[in-house]
Design a protein around this motif. Structure first.
Motif, short mmCIF file in Angstrom:
data_model
loop_
_atom_site.label_atom_id
_atom_site.label_comp_id
_atom_site.label_asym_id
_atom_site.label_seq_id
_atom_site.Cartn_x
_atom_site.Cartn_y
_atom_site.Cartn_z
N THR A 5 0.80 -1.23 -0.09
CA THR A 5 -0.09 -0.03 -0.02
C THR A 5 0.79 1.14 0.16
O THR A 5 2.16 1.20 0.66
N THR A 9 -2.57 8.86 -2.30
CA THR A 9 -2.57 8.38 -3.65
C THR A 9 -2.38 9.63 -4.89
O THR A 9 -1.84 9.37 -5.76
N PRO A 106 0.05 0.63 -5.63
CA PRO A 106 -0.66 1.50 -6.80
C PRO A 106 -0.17 2.74 -7.31
O PRO A 106 -0.39 3.32 -8.31
N GLN B 38 1.59 -4.23 -16.63
CA GLN B 38 1.29 -3.14 -16.27
C GLN B 38 0.02 -2.44 -16.62
O GLN B 38 0.06 -2.26 -18.03
N SER B 41 -2.19 3.34 -14.85
CA SER B 41 -2.32 3.86 -13.46
C SER B 41 -2.11 3.17 -12.45
O SER B 41 -2.81 3.11 -11.25
N GLN B 42 -1.61 1.84 -12.71
CA GLN B 42 -1.33 0.95 -11.67
C GLN B 42 0.07 0.70 -11.54
O GLN B 42 0.97 0.74 -12.58
N ARG B 45 2.89 -5.90 -12.45
CA ARG B 45 2.57 -7.14 -11.63
C ARG B 45 3.37 -8.16 -12.23
O ARG B 45 3.56 -8.21 -13.48
#
Lengths: 113, 112
Positions: A5, A9, A106, B38, B41-42, B45
């Motif tokens: 996490t 953001t 993220p 990918q 906006s992340q 992985r």
């Protein structure tokens, strides 16, 4: 199992200011890396922490610094912000035995105006 | 670190098999090949990692020829949700520090 996490953001800062970004590693992971990703580019390695010490650094100036805490959470600090620092900042955690198998958060979208 | 070359973009349709090839001519003996995915906006992985021959998991297969100068990521029966950027990375397995360097990746667009 808790994933990686990051907070906040999104963030908007003014040129010259300082910013601190935070990351909580995936449970059990003891290595954390930070990346900067500009639009349309791949993530660029900033630095990595293992056992609370920086043990790898990319081509970033000293105004980019970090910390890793005993619970393996981490901070990225950027001083004297420049317009070009606007990017998505990604934190990734991994086991020290498999450092190339990284689990990303993220990201924090930083905008410098 | 070994440099990688992969196509900038690829197009496919739902249900097709997609193969993305990555060249790494100067791969070292102790280098492994790792692929990440990918979404916009992340964070990336991890998909798969291999050293030689073939590796398969629930998401993809990785084919590595004997000379290891290239590798192919195979995605079976892609869906719209497989639209993403795919990165090929090469580096040694080490303890305690990462050796990954991301390039621009391959933008895969899956259409209906």
């Amino acid at each position: 199992e808790t994933g990686v996490t990051q907070s906040p953001t999104h963030l908007i800062k003014t040129r010259g200011q300082q910013v601190t970004l935070r990351c909580s590693s995936q449970s059990g992971h003891n290595t954390v890396s930070w990346y900067q990703q500009a639009l349309g580019q791949g993530p660029q390695f900033i630095f990595q922490y293992y056992r609370e010490e920086e043990n790898g650094r990319g081509n970033f100036p000293p105004r980019f610094s970090g910390l890793q805490f005993p619970n393996y959470s981490s901070e990225l600090n950027v001083n004297a912000l420049e317009l070009d620092d606007s990017a998505l900042y990604l934190c990734a955690s991994s086991l020290d035995t498999r450092p190339n198998e990284q689990y990303f958060g993220p990201g924090t979208r930083l905008t410098v105006t | 670190l070994a440099k990688t070359t992969q196509p900038i973009s690829m197009d496919s349709y739902e249900g097709q098999e997609v193969n993305i090839t990555c060249s790494h001519n100067n791969i070292a003996t102790n280098d492994y090949i790792t692929w990440y995915q990918q979404f916009p906006s992340q964070g990336p992985r991890f998909i798969i990692q291999g050293y030689k021959t073939k590796v398969t998991n629930e998401v993809a297969s990785l084919f590595i020829p004997a000379d290891r100068k290239s590798s192919t990521l195979s995605l079976p029966r892609v869906s719209l949700s497989d639209t993403a950027v795919y990165y090929c990375l090469v580096g040694p397995r080490t303890t305690g520090y990462s050796t990954l360097t991301f390039g621009k990746g391959t933008m895969l667009l899956v259409s209906p």
